[in-house]
Design a protein around this motif. Structure first.
Motif, PDB file in Angstrom:
ATOM      1  N   TRP A  15       1.060  -1.295   0.047  1.00 19.89           N
ATOM      2  CA  TRP A  15      -0.140  -0.127  -0.160  1.00 19.89           C
ATOM      3  C   TRP A  15       0.626   1.556   0.295  1.00 19.89           C
ATOM      4  O   TRP A  15       1.401   2.299   1.108  1.00 19.89           O
ATOM      5  CB  TRP A  15      -0.977   0.174   1.299  1.00 19.89           C
ATOM      6  CG  TRP A  15      -2.405   1.167   1.194  1.00 19.89           C
ATOM      7  CD1 TRP A  15      -2.727   2.311   0.132  1.00 19.89           C
ATOM      8  CD2 TRP A  15      -3.121   1.043   1.815  1.00 19.89           C
ATOM      9  NE1 TRP A  15      -3.509   2.976   0.438  1.00 19.89           N
ATOM     10  CE2 TRP A  15      -3.759   1.949   1.890  1.00 19.89           C
ATOM     11  CE3 TRP A  15      -3.923   0.134   3.101  1.00 19.89           C
ATOM     12  CZ2 TRP A  15      -5.475   2.442   2.151  1.00 19.89           C
ATOM     13  CZ3 TRP A  15      -4.975   0.071   3.247  1.00 19.89           C
ATOM     14  CH2 TRP A  15      -5.104   1.540   3.412  1.00 19.89           C
ATOM     15  N   SER A  16       0.769   1.909  -1.296  1.00 23.03           N
ATOM     16  CA  SER A  16       2.095   3.063  -1.080  1.00 23.03           C
ATOM     17  C   SER A  16       1.822   4.048  -0.518  1.00 23.03           C
ATOM     18  O   SER A  16       0.457   4.458   0.119  1.00 23.03           O
ATOM     19  CB  SER A  16       1.777   3.758  -2.914  1.00 23.03           C
ATOM     20  OG  SER A  16       2.064   3.121  -3.509  1.00 23.03           O
ATOM     21  N   ALA A  17       2.569   5.285   0.485  1.00 22.77           N
ATOM     22  CA  ALA A  17       2.187   5.761   1.323  1.00 22.77           C
ATOM     23  C   ALA A  17       2.300   7.300   0.399  1.00 22.77           C
ATOM     24  O   ALA A  17       1.725   6.703  -0.436  1.00 22.77           O
ATOM     25  CB  ALA A  17       3.913   6.432   1.613  1.00 22.77           C
ATOM     26  N   GLN A  18       0.560   7.827   1.448  1.00 23.08           N
ATOM     27  CA  GLN A  18       0.643   9.381   0.531  1.00 23.08           C
ATOM     28  C   GLN A  18      -0.018   9.118  -1.096  1.00 23.08           C
ATOM     29  O   GLN A  18       0.534   9.640  -1.554  1.00 23.08           O
ATOM     30  CB  GLN A  18       0.904  10.287   0.637  1.00 23.08           C
ATOM     31  CG  GLN A  18       1.912  10.655   2.337  1.00 23.08           C
ATOM     32  CD  GLN A  18       0.538  11.820   2.844  1.00 23.08           C
ATOM     33  OE1 GLN A  18      -0.580  11.638   2.850  1.00 23.08           O
ATOM     34  NE2 GLN A  18       1.074  13.265   3.295  1.00 23.08           N
ATOM     35  N   ALA A  19      -0.447   8.098  -1.498  1.00 17.27           N
ATOM     36  CA  ALA A  19      -0.718   7.659  -2.442  1.00 17.27           C
ATOM     37  C   ALA A  19      -2.730   7.606  -2.512  1.00 17.27           C
ATOM     38  O   ALA A  19      -2.881   7.140  -2.142  1.00 17.27           O
ATOM     39  CB  ALA A  19      -0.404   7.206  -3.430  1.00 17.27           C
ATOM     40  N   HIS A  20      -3.321   8.391  -3.345  1.00 12.67           N
ATOM     41  CA  HIS A  20      -5.245   8.324  -3.882  1.00 12.67           C
ATOM     42  C   HIS A  20      -4.679   7.125  -5.073  1.00 12.67           C
ATOM     43  O   HIS A  20      -4.147   7.371  -6.688  1.00 12.67           O
ATOM     44  CB  HIS A  20      -5.416   9.481  -5.221  1.00 12.67           C
ATOM     45  CG  HIS A  20      -6.598   8.921  -5.660  1.00 12.67           C
ATOM     46  ND1 HIS A  20      -6.795   8.664  -6.236  1.00 12.67           N
ATOM     47  CD2 HIS A  20      -8.066   8.675  -5.078  1.00 12.67           C
ATOM     48  CE1 HIS A  20      -8.566   8.264  -6.932  1.00 12.67           C
ATOM     49  NE2 HIS A  20      -8.567   8.376  -5.386  1.00 12.67           N
ATOM     50  N   MET A  21      -4.153   6.034  -4.197  1.00  8.96           N
ATOM     51  CA  MET A  21      -4.367   4.331  -5.042  1.00  8.96           C
ATOM     52  C   MET A  21      -5.209   4.066  -6.959  1.00  8.96           C
ATOM     53  O   MET A  21      -3.901   4.043  -7.445  1.00  8.96           O
ATOM     54  CB  MET A  21      -4.318   3.358  -3.861  1.00  8.96           C
ATOM     55  CG  MET A  21      -3.688   3.670  -2.992  1.00  8.96           C
ATOM     56  SD  MET A  21      -1.919   3.128  -3.008  1.00  8.96           S
ATOM     57  CE  MET A  21      -2.008   1.917  -4.023  1.00  8.96           C
ATOM     58  N   PRO A  22      -6.029   4.536  -6.347  1.00  6.95           N
ATOM     59  CA  PRO A  22      -6.094   4.768  -7.956  1.00  6.95           C
ATOM     60  C   PRO A  22      -5.725   5.095  -9.360  1.00  6.95           C
ATOM     61  O   PRO A  22      -5.613   4.440 -10.533  1.00  6.95           O
ATOM     62  CB  PRO A  22      -7.436   5.023  -8.217  1.00  6.95           C
ATOM     63  CG  PRO A  22      -8.106   4.205  -7.167  1.00  6.95           C
ATOM     64  CD  PRO A  22      -7.515   4.632  -5.727  1.00  6.95           C
ATOM     65  N   SER A  23      -5.839   6.030  -8.676  1.00  2.00           N
ATOM     66  CA  SER A  23      -4.458   7.071  -9.678  1.00  2.00           C
ATOM     67  C   SER A  23      -3.196   6.948  -9.828  1.00  2.00           C
ATOM     68  O   SER A  23      -2.843   7.078 -10.745  1.00  2.00           O
ATOM     69  CB  SER A  23      -4.706   7.881  -8.919  1.00  2.00           C
ATOM     70  OG  SER A  23      -5.468   8.985  -8.781  1.00  2.00           O
ATOM     71  N   VAL A  24      -2.275   5.804  -8.861  1.00  2.49           N
ATOM     72  CA  VAL A  24      -0.869   5.669  -9.522  1.00  2.49           C
ATOM     73  C   VAL A  24      -1.049   3.610  -9.429  1.00  2.49           C
ATOM     74  O   VAL A  24       0.135   3.924 -10.192  1.00  2.49           O
ATOM     75  CB  VAL A  24      -0.386   5.610  -8.146  1.00  2.49           C
ATOM     76  CG1 VAL A  24      -0.103   7.340  -7.492  1.00  2.49           C
ATOM     77  CG2 VAL A  24      -1.201   4.223  -6.765  1.00  2.49           C
ATOM     78  N   LEU A  25      -1.780   3.330  -9.357  1.00  4.29           N
ATOM     79  CA  LEU A  25      -1.814   2.264  -9.732  1.00  4.29           C
ATOM     80  C   LEU A  25      -1.222   1.600 -11.504  1.00  4.29           C
ATOM     81  O   LEU A  25      -2.299   2.023 -11.852  1.00  4.29           O
ATOM     82  CB  LEU A  25      -3.231   1.531  -9.777  1.00  4.29           C
ATOM     83  CG  LEU A  25      -3.265   1.152  -7.935  1.00  4.29           C
ATOM     84  CD1 LEU A  25      -4.450  -0.042  -7.856  1.00  4.29           C
ATOM     85  CD2 LEU A  25      -2.141  -0.359  -7.864  1.00  4.29           C
ATOM     86  N   GLY A  26      -0.684   1.321 -12.188  1.00  2.00           N
ATOM     87  CA  GLY A  26      -0.628   0.693 -13.107  1.00  2.00           C
ATOM     88  C   GLY A  26       0.813   1.834 -13.401  1.00  2.00           C
ATOM     89  O   GLY A  26       1.394   1.400 -14.867  1.00  2.00           O
TER      90      GLY A  26
END
Length: 425
Positions: A15-26
């Protein structure tokens, strides 16, 4: 074709830090190795590290002397705790070195695992101090608008970036906190008067705000904070997690700005990020009460398993030697001149609203119609890592070993990236 829902479900476990996960995946960039001022990704791309990681890789990456220091220490003693009667020799040695270079005269040194730890300890110690003094109403911690002080409970509570405070069900995880103006000392004085100095334990301030947008202090502002703290019996905590150990050209930014804080928090630059380590420098006006002989001497209940970690301390000791041996603090002052000149050139561009410099810390605020995030993404494609910060700002903070040409190349790439945006968000 993989849809968004499938991409989310098939992403990495981390789980990435300080990330909006749907935006960074891929879109995640996996760093596989690094050398000096350069990063190398898993797909073979070479990137200039224009941010020194998260402001910390001051001596550059993969320095063999620091790897050797850690290797040799682990062969002798990986670590041993520093609770109660027990110490380890490297923690003791590092404490003496830090006390010797501290801007605070005759300090005690609290060691822990990083910047967020250090802020948590400093805020707790400030409150503990006033309770021990019998001034029990002094519990509130002041911090500045746009401030960032890590993300432990206290750091989250004193954050001046609202998005780091939102979503936890209360206005503040630790309720006794309040924000003050970032630049206006008259407004700060009014806030203190409104709250009441008898309720305020401490004021926490970064000498140069980092994550809040690289904001050097307005002329007279830090001096004004110090005056207000002295006049109102408020402890002054200088957060030097980013600025400590040379980032502004002096060992500590409190020296550059001629401050005399009661507590200094530090982390990142003490090891250049080669081992997780942070801590607090504590002035005698605070520590003496806890050292006096007597059955009624209070205990400050601080400590973590990895506080004073022997391997981290060994790395820090060798790292502090390298700063001197490689003359890196004078080098920061040379690079500040190059950075200042380069940012002045960028200010001529229509897409640049403002630039700011303090040592090897630079910020480029962009016009509203240009997205800093889009620009930093474009720079990655050209081989340069920068970071978007609050205020639509691009962060510039490369390693101290950066050459003049490398810094100019980074600024040149930013100019090209800005020209290619063509006013697009």
């Amino acid at each position: 074709m993989v849809n968004q829902a499938e991409r989310v479900l098939s992403g990495p476990a981390l789980w990435s830090a300080q990330a909006h996960m749907p935006s960074v995946l891929g879109r995640q960039i996996v760093i596989e190795r690094a050398q000096g001022s350069y990063l190398y990704t898993a797909n073979g791309q070479r990137l200039f590290d224009g941010t020194a990681g998260l402001w910390h890789a001051n001596v550059g990456h993969s320095h063999p002397e620091l790897a050797q220091a850690a290797f040799l220490q682990m062969q002798t003693l990986e670590t041993y705790h520093i609770f109660g009667r027990y110490l380890n020799d490297k923690a003791v040695q590092l404490g003496e070195v830090l006390a010797d270079i501290s801007p605070i005269a005759d300090p005690k040194v609290i060691l822990n695992s990083g910047g967020s730890d250090a802020i948590d300890v400093a805020c707790k110690l400030a409150r503990r101090h006033w309770q021990a003094e019998g001034r029990t109403s002094k519990t509130l911690i002041l911090s500045r608008d746009f401030a960032y002080h890590g993300l432990h409970a206290f750091g989250t509570s004193i954050a001046g970036l609202q998005f780091n405070r939102d979503g936890y069900g209360t206005e503040s995880l630790v309720p006794e906190t309040a924000r003050i103006s970032t630049h206006d000392i008259a407004a700060v004085e009014a806030t203190i008067a409104e709250i009441g100095a008898d309720k305020i334990a401490a004021l926490v301030a970064e000498p140069v705000q980092g994550t809040g947008g690289v904001n050097p202090p307005a002329p007279g502002y830090l001096e004004g904070l110090q005056r207000l703290c002295r006049e109102n019996d408020i402890l002054l905590i200088a957060d030097e997690v980013i600025t400590g150990f040379g980032r502004t050209g002096d060992m500590f930014a409190t020296e550059r700005y001629k401050l005399e804080p009661d507590l200094i928090t530090f982390a990142k630059g003490v090891t250049s990020g080669y081992a997780p380590l942070g801590g607090v420098l504590v002035s005698p006006c605070i520590w003496e009460r806890f050292y006096r002989s007597g059955d009624d001497t209070p205990i400050f209940r601080h400590g973590a398993t990895y506080a004073g970690h022997a391997t981290a301390c060994a790395v820090a000791l060798r790292h502090l030697e390298l700063l001197e041996e490689e003359k890196l603090l004078p080098r920061v002052k040379e690079l500040e001149i190059v950075l200042t000149d380069g940012l002045r050139q960028l200010e001529r561009l229509p897409g640049v609203a403002d630039t700011r410099v303090a040592g090897l810390l630079g910020g480029i605020s962009l016009a509203e119609d240009i997205s800093a995030e889009r620009v930093t993404d474009a720079l990655v494609d050209e081989g340069f890592v920068t970071r978007p910060l609050r205020g639509n700002t691009i962060q510039i903070s490369p390693p101290f070993i950066t050459t003049d040409d490398e810094l100019r190349d980074l600024l040149g790439a930013i100019e090209i990236a800005l020209s290619n945006q063509d006013g697009k968000l």
